[in-house]
Design a protein around this motif. Sequence first.
Motif: not given
Length: 513
Positions: A4-6, A422-423, A425-426, A428, A489, A495, A497
């Motif tokens: 739900t969050a990076t 999504h990756m 945009a976030t 990740t 999510e 997600f 790194n």
Amino acid sequence: MAGTATMERPADAKAAPVDQDVLIVGAGISGIGMAVHLQQYSPDRSFTLVERRANLGGTWDLFRYPGIRSDSDMHTLGFVFEPWKHEKTIADGPAILDYLHRIVDERRIRERIRFDRKVVGADWDSAAARWTVTLEDERGGTSTTTARWLYLGAGYYDYDEPFDANFAGREDFKGQVIHPQFWPKDLDYKGKKVVVIGSGATAVTIVPSMAKDAAHVTMLQRTPTWYFIRPAKDAFANFLRKILPERLAYRITRFKNVRLQDIGFRRAREKPEKVREFLTKRLKAALGDRYDEQAFTPPYNPWEQRLCLVPDADFFEAMKADKASVVTDHIERFDAGGIQLKSGKHLDADIIVTATGLKLAVAGKIPVRVDGDPVDWSEHYYYKACMFSNVPNFSAVFGYLNASWTLRADIVAEYVCRVLNHMAATGTTVATPALADPATLTEENIFDFSSGYIQRSLHIMPKNADKLPWRLSQNYVQDRIDMKTGTIEDGVLAFGNARAAATAAPAELEAAE
């Protein structure tokens, strides 16, 4: 909640550079479909396709047996983004190859395909957040390439080895024994006696095609199959094409065919006796006095195995013309002149075609490792019908058993593009379907098909749970809604790194539970 969050990445956990963002394995229907979806939905992502053969097309380039054709209508076997323009909706292999070649040339995908490159290894490095893929060329030389995401469009057949039924006495037969997967070029069967062993889609395609020139073709079956007769041309589709724009006509026909497939499958499961009665009535009408109850009454209900399509009743027309016949029996052994049956009968043959089935392979038989540990697919659960528990940045296509392969390929490609976007945009670089404790899931065998090729391969297949998202669903209509509009999510897809994604995601999921 996981995903739900990076997650913050340490300063020393930056992703390493890669040769391409997405490496697509296979230049058949699945791989080509993913390439076009990337162009449409994730144009900022670089990609390359690697193909072990010298030509594109996958199954449609490999299989060259007489009469090879689609066993689904081309309004659903065709891609969502490219209308099928031929008059025949049940298409032959060359027409399907033309369709694929046109797509890759019009969209300049061919220049991104590296032919004669077999993937012999794929290694994920969590510290670098990338895949290193080892390739082997036609001379046996090896090279490596790196990618952020690995997309397998290699199908589910073993391209090297078909299923071998190990018939006794095979070495005694003086004629030719041929498997459809390796059809010899320019085989001369004119005026010869041919026995085709098997009763599935391949056999029912080969028999009427060879019967045009052979002296006689006998289909030898151990177990009958349920057949569905339909015109090779879709009158509704061709009418729409005359009065509507091509794309609109295609969309309407596709919608109609998807719904009819879904209704037919559900009715077969809910009221099998009604469907048996309907199919039997159609068979009797097609065969007339040639109808043989023993030969055309399977011991299982319709759609417990895939229905076998017979366009324009060509198989039955060959039987009525005395060019083909069906024998239901068991094989005792091959001998010099043909096949000795357990009933005492003998089938004379110059050529025997062993259309006895194919052998399945998971992940194209590629050795896959995550941080050095080999991946045993039978120990991992499907996630969203295309990813796998605790395997990062990896997806594969396994088509529907009760509908066209491309329906799954389309929605999987679009979903993976949504994940990639999504990756981006976030910020990740890693997406992992995080499963901390497999014991929390109830395993279920969703392959409730009695087909031999499925049953023989259950031990190598990934696991399925009794509920989403950990299962390979066989409901396209619902899958399309879920994968097109569902939340990325979802509390499961984590997600992160670089190394953080491999260690923090499962722990984060445990904390959420």
